[in-house]
Design a protein around this motif. Structure first.
Motif, PDB file in Angstrom:
ATOM      1  N   GLY A  17      -0.799  16.557  12.570  1.00  0.00           N
ATOM      2  CA  GLY A  17      -1.281  15.434  13.712  1.00  0.00           C
ATOM      3  C   GLY A  17      -0.723  14.977  14.477  1.00  0.00           C
ATOM      4  N   LEU A  18       1.118  15.494  13.948  1.00  0.00           N
ATOM      5  CA  LEU A  18       1.940  15.640  14.665  1.00  0.00           C
ATOM      6  C   LEU A  18       1.441  15.750  16.079  1.00  0.00           C
ATOM      7  N   GLU A  19       1.679  17.346  16.343  1.00  0.00           N
ATOM      8  CA  GLU A  19       1.352  18.200  17.421  1.00  0.00           C
ATOM      9  C   GLU A  19      -0.153  17.518  18.644  1.00  0.00           C
ATOM     10  N   VAL A  20      -0.976  16.808  17.173  1.00  0.00           N
ATOM     11  CA  VAL A  20      -2.121  16.464  18.099  1.00  0.00           C
ATOM     12  C   VAL A  20      -1.327  14.840  18.854  1.00  0.00           C
ATOM     13  N   CYS A  21      -0.476  14.596  18.250  1.00  0.00           N
ATOM     14  CA  CYS A  21      -0.399  12.835  19.059  1.00  0.00           C
ATOM     15  C   CYS A  21       0.828  13.650  20.311  1.00  0.00           C
ATOM     16  N   THR A 175       6.740  22.528  13.922  1.00  0.00           N
ATOM     17  CA  THR A 175       6.421  21.346  14.831  1.00  0.00           C
ATOM     18  C   THR A 175       8.515  21.248  15.460  1.00  0.00           C
ATOM     19  N   LYS A 176       8.143  20.164  16.445  1.00  0.00           N
ATOM     20  CA  LYS A 176       9.600  20.074  17.350  1.00  0.00           C
ATOM     21  C   LYS A 176      10.646  19.407  16.848  1.00  0.00           C
ATOM     22  N   ASN A 177       9.736  18.315  15.158  1.00  0.00           N
ATOM     23  CA  ASN A 177      10.632  17.495  13.870  1.00  0.00           C
ATOM     24  C   ASN A 177      11.376  18.900  12.791  1.00  0.00           C
ATOM     25  N   GLY A 178      11.147  19.596  13.463  1.00  0.00           N
ATOM     26  CA  GLY A 178      11.275  20.608  11.670  1.00  0.00           C
ATOM     27  C   GLY A 178      10.702  20.755  11.215  1.00  0.00           C
ATOM     28  N   ARG A 179       8.576  20.274  11.141  1.00  0.00           N
ATOM     29  CA  ARG A 179       7.841  20.512   9.920  1.00  0.00           C
ATOM     30  C   ARG A 179       7.349  21.926   9.827  1.00  0.00           C
ATOM     31  N   LEU A 180       6.367  22.267   8.816  1.00  0.00           N
ATOM     32  CA  LEU A 180       6.649  24.035   8.142  1.00  0.00           C
ATOM     33  C   LEU A 180       4.891  23.778   8.120  1.00  0.00           C
ATOM     34  N   SER A 181       4.501  24.703   7.963  1.00  0.00           N
ATOM     35  CA  SER A 181       3.330  24.688   7.076  1.00  0.00           C
ATOM     36  C   SER A 181       3.369  25.430   5.366  1.00  0.00           C
ATOM     37  N   ILE A 182       2.614  25.993   5.105  1.00  0.00           N
ATOM     38  CA  ILE A 182       1.792  25.987   3.800  1.00  0.00           C
ATOM     39  C   ILE A 182       1.542  27.535   3.109  1.00  0.00           C
ATOM     40  N   GLN A 183       0.805  27.895   3.535  1.00  0.00           N
ATOM     41  CA  GLN A 183       0.887  28.886   3.026  1.00  0.00           C
ATOM     42  C   GLN A 183       2.115  29.898   3.104  1.00  0.00           C
ATOM     43  N   ILE A 184       2.725  30.964   3.899  1.00  0.00           N
ATOM     44  CA  ILE A 184       2.998  31.540   4.110  1.00  0.00           C
ATOM     45  C   ILE A 184       4.624  30.797   4.105  1.00  0.00           C
ATOM     46  N   ILE A 185       5.000  29.786   4.373  1.00  0.00           N
ATOM     47  CA  ILE A 185       6.435  29.296   4.367  1.00  0.00           C
ATOM     48  C   ILE A 185       6.060  29.007   2.393  1.00  0.00           C
ATOM     49  N   THR A 186       5.251  29.140   1.688  1.00  0.00           N
ATOM     50  CA  THR A 186       5.140  28.673   0.233  1.00  0.00           C
ATOM     51  C   THR A 186       5.631  29.531  -0.552  1.00  0.00           C
ATOM     52  N   LEU A 187       5.295  31.614  -0.178  1.00  0.00           N
ATOM     53  CA  LEU A 187       5.681  32.961  -0.384  1.00  0.00           C
ATOM     54  C   LEU A 187       6.912  33.133   0.155  1.00  0.00           C
ATOM     55  N   ALA A 188       7.598  32.179   1.525  1.00  0.00           N
ATOM     56  CA  ALA A 188       8.343  32.751   1.782  1.00  0.00           C
ATOM     57  C   ALA A 188       9.345  32.052   0.941  1.00  0.00           C
ATOM     58  N   ARG A 189       9.192  30.915   0.529  1.00  0.00           N
ATOM     59  CA  ARG A 189      10.168  30.222  -0.295  1.00  0.00           C
ATOM     60  C   ARG A 189      10.256  30.996  -1.993  1.00  0.00           C
ATOM     61  N   PHE A 190       9.546  31.085  -2.231  1.00  0.00           N
ATOM     62  CA  PHE A 190       9.138  31.970  -3.374  1.00  0.00           C
ATOM     63  C   PHE A 190       9.530  33.189  -3.211  1.00  0.00           C
ATOM     64  N   ALA A 191       9.792  33.828  -2.250  1.00  0.00           N
ATOM     65  CA  ALA A 191      10.598  35.013  -2.230  1.00  0.00           C
ATOM     66  C   ALA A 191      11.838  34.554  -2.890  1.00  0.00           C
ATOM     67  N   MET A 192      12.553  33.760  -1.348  1.00  0.00           N
ATOM     68  CA  MET A 192      13.688  33.701  -1.751  1.00  0.00           C
ATOM     69  C   MET A 192      14.085  32.566  -3.578  1.00  0.00           C
ATOM     70  N   HIS A 211      -1.069  29.794  15.910  1.00  0.00           N
ATOM     71  CA  HIS A 211       0.151  28.404  15.840  1.00  0.00           C
ATOM     72  C   HIS A 211      -0.076  27.021  16.239  1.00  0.00           C
ATOM     73  N   VAL A 212       0.742  26.472  15.333  1.00  0.00           N
ATOM     74  CA  VAL A 212       0.211  24.941  15.610  1.00  0.00           C
ATOM     75  C   VAL A 212       0.294  23.527  16.657  1.00  0.00           C
ATOM     76  N   GLU A 213       0.960  25.037  17.433  1.00  0.00           N
ATOM     77  CA  GLU A 213       0.644  24.025  19.554  1.00  0.00           C
ATOM     78  C   GLU A 213      -0.406  24.375  19.972  1.00  0.00           C
ATOM     79  N   ASP A 214      -0.895  25.549  19.354  1.00  0.00           N
ATOM     80  CA  ASP A 214      -1.969  26.447  19.758  1.00  0.00           C
ATOM     81  C   ASP A 214      -3.506  26.005  20.183  1.00  0.00           C
ATOM     82  N   LEU A 215      -3.100  25.002  18.507  1.00  0.00           N
ATOM     83  CA  LEU A 215      -4.242  24.540  17.519  1.00  0.00           C
ATOM     84  C   LEU A 215      -4.790  23.192  17.935  1.00  0.00           C
ATOM     85  N   SER A 216      -2.871  22.247  18.282  1.00  0.00           N
ATOM     86  CA  SER A 216      -3.299  21.080  18.912  1.00  0.00           C
ATOM     87  C   SER A 216      -3.878  21.006  20.714  1.00  0.00           C
TER      88      SER A 216
END
Length: 345
Positions: A17-21, A175-192, A211-216
């Protein structure tokens, strides 16, 4: 300069939503967002976005704001029926006064997911120019209950409202304010946390990417099309995909994560492997085989016909340059403790 018919109410000024804004502001729209925290409201107001305080359960607020605005975006979650019903109630109020509304709702490509559990890559590729394939999906598909409520409302309202549904695939990028998505990021946190990169089942199932900006920009392409189209467009089928022409299997995603985490010294062995069910609690619990092990392949043919094209870096470059630096600064691992949904509020 924004005009009276460019007033937008956005529910869910989070990751999507913030990217859409930002895209809306760039295009001269007046944007009001529903916000649940004063800290977030202050940030939005600094960006030039008006705010109303409330949550998805504040039906009266959502209905009132919908009634006051010509355009509504719902980017908070694909699975909260009361907030959607509140939007529809506001659209009904506008229709009773002869005012037309544009409503773009966010669903997600989990709607297309199968029960492969990572065991195979499906040959089924959905196109948003072939709605019959989506209409044939089971009523118990992910997000389908909310989508069906929207479809029922658009049939009842007819040309009084232009109501359409965006179905994003696997979204990536920061996003520009550092927000991240869900699926890949959850896998990465799991891996760490577990010191290995993993996948569900055999990791063979495949998802599309954006990419989230292309989506917006895809949302804005939809909006501009709806604004310039006659009322009859309301009867066209509601589905829009938004993907960049690339896909990734879950084992490929794990390989990417493993290689990048090893390169920065967070794991010692980059070799990906299957995640045992006993560790699903650090992913998405019982929903892990669907969220991280299904196939969801699709083509955004309608957006491309409207002139939209993806511009941003691929998922590997974005993970390395945008997402990983943020992940490396995070504190204690807590798993994914929110409802599994396609948006962020």
């Amino acid at each position: 300069m924004a005009t009276a018919n460019k007033n937008v109410f956005l529910i869910g000024p989070g990751y999507i939503g913030l990217e859409v804004c930002d895209r809306l502001l760039e295009s001269g729209y007046n944007v009001t967002a529903l916000v649940r925290r004063e800290e977030a409201a202050e940030e939005l107001r600094h960006r030039g976005i008006k705010t109303v305080m409330g949550t998805l359960d504040d039906k009266d607020t959502i209905t009132q704001q919908t009634a006051l605005n010509d355009i509504v975006f719902h980017t908070a979650t694909a699975d909260h029926l009361p907030s959607v019903e509140a939007v529809i109630a506001g659209i009904d109020q506008r229709a009773s006064k002869g005012k037309q509304t544009i409503y773009i709702h966010t669903s997600g490509c989990s709607f297309l997911s199968d029960k492969s559990g990572g065991e195979y890559a499906s040959d089924m590729i959905y196109s948003d120019k072939k709605p019959a394939d989506m209409d044939a999906r089971p009523d118990d598909s992910s997000h389908r209950g909310v989508d069906l409520a929207i479809i029922a409302a658009r049939k009842r309202l007819g040309q009084q409202a232009k109501i359409f549904i965006m179905l994003p695939p696997l979204i990536y990028g920061a996003t520009k304010n550092g927000r991240l998505s869900i699926q890949i990021i959850t896998l990465a946190r799991f891996a760490m946390h577990h010191k290995y990169a993993g996948y569900v089942g055999k990791g063979k199932s495949v998802w599309g990417l954006i990419h989230v900006e292309d989506l917006s920009r895809g949302y804005l392409t939809m909006l501009h099309w709806l604004e310039s189209s006659p009322p009859e467009v309301a009867s066209e089928h509601p589905y829009f995909f938004c993907e960049n022409g690339q896909e990734i299997s879950w084992s490929e995603a794990a390989t990417m994560i493993g290689n990048e985490l090893k390169a920065v010294g967070r794991i010692t062995d980059a070799t990906p492997r299957e995640i045992p069910e006993s560790q699903y609690g650090d992913l998405f619990g019982m929903y892990s085989p669907t969220v991280l092990g299904s196939n969801a392949r699709n083509r955004a043919d309608r957006l491309r016909d409207l002139g939209w094209k993806p511009k941003h870096v691929d998922i590997r470059a974005a993970f390395r340059t945008e997402e990983l630096p943020i992940l490396l600064q995070e504190g204690e691992f807590k798993g994914y403790d929110k409802a599994v949904a396609s948006g962020s509020g």
